[in-house]
Design a protein around this motif. Structure first.
Motif, PDB file in Angstrom:
ATOM      1  N   CYS A 138      26.984  43.227  64.016  1.00  0.00           N
ATOM      2  CA  CYS A 138      26.821  43.260  62.564  1.00  0.00           C
ATOM      3  C   CYS A 138      27.584  44.451  61.979  1.00  0.00           C
ATOM      4  CB  CYS A 138      25.340  43.399  62.204  1.00  0.00           C
ATOM      5  SG  CYS A 138      24.321  41.969  62.615  1.00  0.00           S
ATOM      6  N   LEU A 139      27.836  44.407  60.667  1.00  0.00           N
ATOM      7  CA  LEU A 139      28.446  45.544  59.995  1.00  0.00           C
ATOM      8  C   LEU A 139      27.571  46.777  60.201  1.00  0.00           C
ATOM      9  CD1 LEU A 139      29.602  44.024  56.567  1.00  0.00           C
ATOM     10  CD2 LEU A 139      31.031  44.640  58.518  1.00  0.00           C
ATOM     11  N   GLY A 140      28.205  47.869  60.542  1.00  0.00           N
ATOM     12  CA  GLY A 140      27.455  49.085  60.833  1.00  0.00           C
ATOM     13  C   GLY A 140      27.148  49.244  62.306  1.00  0.00           C
ATOM     14  N   GLY A 141      27.393  48.179  63.094  1.00  0.00           N
ATOM     15  CA  GLY A 141      27.157  48.254  64.533  1.00  0.00           C
ATOM     16  C   GLY A 141      25.858  47.606  64.953  1.00  0.00           C
ATOM     17  N   ALA A 142      25.812  47.167  66.191  1.00  0.00           N
ATOM     18  CA  ALA A 142      24.640  46.458  66.702  1.00  0.00           C
ATOM     19  C   ALA A 142      23.414  47.357  66.812  1.00  0.00           C
ATOM     20  CB  ALA A 142      24.958  45.846  68.069  1.00  0.00           C
ATOM     21  N   GLU A 143      23.622  48.649  67.026  1.00  0.00           N
ATOM     22  CA  GLU A 143      22.488  49.562  67.179  1.00  0.00           C
ATOM     23  C   GLU A 143      21.759  49.781  65.860  1.00  0.00           C
ATOM     24  OE1 GLU A 143      21.296  50.868  70.023  1.00  0.00           O
ATOM     25  OE2 GLU A 143      22.771  49.609  71.044  1.00  0.00           O
ATOM     26  N   GLY A 172      26.769  48.276  48.251  1.00  0.00           N
ATOM     27  CA  GLY A 172      28.039  48.362  48.965  1.00  0.00           C
ATOM     28  C   GLY A 172      28.025  47.496  50.209  1.00  0.00           C
ATOM     29  N   PRO A 173      29.195  47.177  50.736  1.00  0.00           N
ATOM     30  CA  PRO A 173      29.277  46.275  51.895  1.00  0.00           C
ATOM     31  C   PRO A 173      28.575  46.814  53.139  1.00  0.00           C
ATOM     32  CG  PRO A 173      31.412  47.301  51.441  1.00  0.00           C
ATOM     33  CD  PRO A 173      30.531  47.603  50.271  1.00  0.00           C
ATOM     34  N   PHE A 174      28.490  48.140  53.267  1.00  0.00           N
ATOM     35  CA  PHE A 174      27.858  48.739  54.440  1.00  0.00           C
ATOM     36  C   PHE A 174      26.492  49.362  54.117  1.00  0.00           C
ATOM     37  CE2 PHE A 174      32.409  48.785  55.246  1.00  0.00           C
ATOM     38  CZ  PHE A 174      32.491  48.281  56.534  1.00  0.00           C
ATOM     39  N   CYS A 175      26.029  49.186  52.866  1.00  0.00           N
ATOM     40  CA  CYS A 175      24.749  49.763  52.422  1.00  0.00           C
ATOM     41  C   CYS A 175      24.732  51.285  52.575  1.00  0.00           C
ATOM     42  CB  CYS A 175      23.568  49.149  53.184  1.00  0.00           C
ATOM     43  SG  CYS A 175      23.380  47.374  52.949  1.00  0.00           S
ATOM     44  N   LEU A 176      25.851  51.909  52.240  1.00  0.00           N
ATOM     45  CA  LEU A 176      25.946  53.368  52.307  1.00  0.00           C
ATOM     46  C   LEU A 176      25.937  54.015  50.927  1.00  0.00           C
ATOM     47  CD1 LEU A 176      28.607  53.863  55.148  1.00  0.00           C
ATOM     48  CD2 LEU A 176      26.198  54.534  55.225  1.00  0.00           C
ATOM     49  N   GLU A 177      26.190  53.216  49.877  1.00  0.00           N
ATOM     50  CA  GLU A 177      26.205  53.749  48.521  1.00  0.00           C
ATOM     51  C   GLU A 177      24.809  53.658  47.908  1.00  0.00           C
ATOM     52  OE1 GLU A 177      29.050  55.024  47.629  1.00  0.00           O
ATOM     53  OE2 GLU A 177      30.086  54.222  49.386  1.00  0.00           O
TER      54      GLU A 177
END
Length: 269
Positions: A138-143, A172-177
């Motif tokens: 997944c986006l952001g990595g599996a962990e 945001g696409p990665f849920c970082l904003e």
């Protein structure tokens, strides 16, 4: 085989007693996961079944045979699916041989039935943090899918597109904003933390009204930050003629004048 006969009976029964359609579609992974859960429940229910009569030596000898027997497997499979669960019964029917194979040959080497059956054998599920036909991270990595601030589309299944559905605080696409109404309290390449703005702020960079960058509707920029707009002080009242205006923080409400007169007559004599 006993198993084929048992499953075929349940499928035949279902054809004559169709289940009502469900508003929520289950994914094949949901079906497989539920099947595995019911299998483990069956293992628990059939453990030491029909024993406990007092002849310990006989029981231990007989139990060791029953523990890995086809009879026990049939008893478990008969209760894997509700009669109305078409998807579950079809899955058991289609993959009877794999279930038997795991029971008789693979169980010791691969004790995790869900991993062996649902993920690696019939390939309807993925490991957690991955999605799609090839179980891509997944986006952001599996962990930490979506950097821990959202939910990955298709997470753990062969479905979805891996996009993030963020929690309320994030965007945001990665849920970082930080979403509107929230401000950043810390961020690096892998982690982002957002906290809620003051109630008067649409966007902000701090927790109080002085940190507002934009004001919400019902508030306006004033000395030191966003302050409440007193709609009731406007030259033209926002309420009907039969109502009076009551200002509130960030808004207002209209109350009946007749109720006010009644209240005054009771308490202001």
């Amino acid at each position: 085989m006993f198993i084929a006969a048992a499953v075929s009976f349940y499928l035949l029964l279902m054809l004559h007693c169709p289940a009502p359609s469900s508003a929520t579609e289950k994914s094949p992974c949901d079906t497989c996961t539920k099947l595995v859960d019911r299998f483990h429940k069956g293992l628990e229910d059939t453990s030491k079944k029909n024993f406990g009569g007092g002849n310990t030596a006989w029981e231990e000898k007989t139990l060791s045979k029953y523990e890995t027997s086809e009879i026990r497997l049939v008893e478990i499979i008969e209760n894997l699916c509700d009669s109305s669960d078409f998807e579950c019964n079809v899955m058991v029917e289609e993959h009877e041989e794999q279930i038997e194979k795991w029971w008789f040959k693979m169980r010791k080497k691969y004790p995790d039935l869900r991993k062996w059956f649902c993920i690696e054998t019939i390939e309807v599920c993925c490991p957690s943090g991955t999605y799609g036909p090839d179980c891509v991270a997944c986006l952001g990595g599996a962990e930490r899918p979506c950097h821990g601030n959202g939910f990955c589309s298709g997470d753990g299944t062969r479905l979805g597109d891996g996009s993030c559905r963020c929690k309320a605080e994030y965007t945001g696409p990665f849920c970082l904003e930080c979403a509107d109404g929230y401000f950043s309290t810390g961020r690096n390449d892998t982690h982002s933390f957002c906290s809620e703005c003051h109630e008067s702020c649409k966007t902000c960079n701090g927790p109080t009204n002085t940190g507002c960058k934009e004001c919400k509707e019902g508030w306006t920029k004033g000395d030191g930050g966003c302050i409440d707009v007193d709609e009731c002080s406007a030259e033209t009242s926002p309420c009907k003629e039969t109502q009076y205006c009551l200002n509130t923080e960030g808004s207002f409400s209209c109350k009946s004048k007749y109720f006010l007169h009644f209240y005054l007559s009771l308490y202001c004599l």
